[in-house]
Design a protein around this motif. Structure first.
Motif, short mmCIF file in Angstrom:
data_model
loop_
_atom_site.label_atom_id
_atom_site.label_comp_id
_atom_site.label_asym_id
_atom_site.label_seq_id
_atom_site.Cartn_x
_atom_site.Cartn_y
_atom_site.Cartn_z
N ASP A 2 28.78 3.31 -13.32
CA ASP A 2 27.85 4.39 -12.99
C ASP A 2 26.69 3.85 -12.14
O ASP A 2 26.55 2.66 -11.92
N ASP A 3 25.85 4.80 -11.67
CA ASP A 3 24.77 4.46 -10.75
C ASP A 3 23.83 3.42 -11.33
O ASP A 3 23.34 2.53 -10.61
N LEU A 4 23.57 3.51 -12.63
CA LEU A 4 22.62 2.58 -13.23
C LEU A 4 23.19 1.17 -13.31
O LEU A 4 22.48 0.20 -13.09
N SER A 7 22.90 -0.28 -9.90
CA SER A 7 21.52 -0.68 -9.65
C SER A 7 21.20 -1.98 -10.39
O SER A 7 20.55 -2.87 -9.84
N ARG A 10 22.85 -4.89 -8.65
CA ARG A 10 22.12 -5.18 -7.41
C ARG A 10 20.84 -5.97 -7.72
O ARG A 10 20.49 -6.93 -7.03
N SER A 11 20.15 -5.55 -8.78
CA SER A 11 18.92 -6.25 -9.17
C SER A 11 19.23 -7.68 -9.61
O SER A 11 18.49 -8.61 -9.25
N TYR A 14 20.11 -10.01 -6.75
CA TYR A 14 18.96 -10.39 -5.91
C TYR A 14 18.54 -11.84 -6.17
O TYR A 14 18.02 -12.51 -5.29
N TYR A 88 12.99 -10.26 -14.67
CA TYR A 88 14.03 -9.58 -15.42
C TYR A 88 13.63 -9.44 -16.88
O TYR A 88 12.90 -10.26 -17.41
#
Lengths: 210, 108
Positions: A2-4, A7, A10-11, A14, A88
């Motif tokens: 899902d989108d979360l 995300s 992706r975080s 990084y 984080y």
């Protein structure tokens, strides 16, 4: 996914955007390879041979500690001023203990399995077996951190294991070359990433800092 | 439109329902905190636009903004507050509920 989760991945990925973590980890792995190489070269039973053989865990922990400081300093001075700072969420203390216990158990299980299998297997199979374990670890890292180049490192490590199997080098020379190749691969991957990162980003202008 | 669906839609958090603010909350949710520069790069918003949305989120108590110095360099740190995290979680749950109701309606 899902989108979360996208995300979150992706975080997390990084952290690897600048290549410095790979260079650092690769350096430690290559250092382990150097220690094995020294064990192979130094006369068996000599003072230095014993120091390295018994001091290996301390040297490796020390290397990881030093590298973590260097990675952090690089990020503070180069990465964060270019593309921004993140921190984080640290898991709660009991979760950290749980993870530590699980990591320790897995390490112990892998060590025992390696000892059992290498005891039964011909020595030439040992680097192949260890390279397979490292490859699994890299696949998991690649998936969890969302960093696709770890899959390329997986292929390099597996190839190295196969080559060492064919060459049938004596122990610990085979382990030395395995770790030197794995470490070297990570360093190269990290350097390519770092060069790309430095070329495509620039230190932020004061007005971009908010 | 069914009354259930109407009720769900009207109950949605309009502050988070705006695309830019939703993007900011989504980026911040997995992090402890980030700085303004990271959000600027990740969202692709202009500086003014991002600042305006952050102010709205801060006024609602969804984010906490702190200005610090790293040596001589100023830095704006942003994180989702506990209120913001709860609001974001509720918003996601609400959206899931709405999508399920729409799917149910389509089956009928």
């Amino acid at each position: 996914m899902d989108d979360l989760q996208i995300s979150k991945k992706r975080s997390i990925s990084y952290w690897f955007v600048d290549g410095i973590s790979e260079i650092g980890t690769g350096s430690v792995i290559a250092f382990m390879g150097c220690l094995f190489l020294l064990l192979a070269v130094l006369p068996h039973g000599s003072k230095w041979n014993l120091v390295i053989a018994y001091g290996q865990p301390v040297f490796i922990v020390g290397a990881f500690y030093l590298v973590s400081k260097i990675v952090r300093a690089f990020k503070d001075r180069v990465t964060f001023p270019r593309t921004g700072f993140v921190s984080y969420i640290r898991p709660k203390i009991n979760k950290r203990i749980q993870r530590g216990v699980m990591a320790g158990s897995i390490s112990a299980a892998v060590s025992i399995l390696t000892m059992l299998i290498s005891g039964k297997l011909d020595q030439r199979f040992v680097p192949l077996f260890i390279s397979a374990l490292l490859a699994i670890a890299f696949i998991l890292f690649g998936f969890y951190y969302g960093v696709k180049r770890f899959y390329i490192l997986t292929a390099i490590i597996l190839l190295t294991g196969v080559v060492l199997f064919i060459l049938n080098l004596p122990d610990p020379l085979d382990s030395a070359w395995l770790f030197l190749s794995a470490g070297g691969g990570m360093i190269c991957s990290g350097l390519i990433t770092m060069i790309h990162y430095l070329r495509t980003t620039h230190p932020a202008a004061p007005e971009e800092l908010g | 439109m069914t009354t259930d669906l109407q009720a769900s839609l009207s109950g949605i958090d309009r502050l988070l329902h705006e695309p830019a603010r939703l993007m900011i909350a989504t980026i911040l949710f997995p992090l402890e905190q980030s700085d303004f520069l990271y959000l600027l790069r990740e969202t692709g918003l202009t500086k003014g636009n991002l600042s305006a949305h952050l102010i709205k989120l801060e006024e609602a108590g969804y984010v906490e903004i702190e200005k610090v110095f790293r040596g001589k360099v100023p830095m704006t740190l942003i994180k989702l507050s506990p209120t913001g995290r709860n609001a974001f979680t509720e918003y996601r749950n609400k959206l899931k509920e709405i999508m399920e109701q729409i799917a149910l309606k389509e089956k009928k």
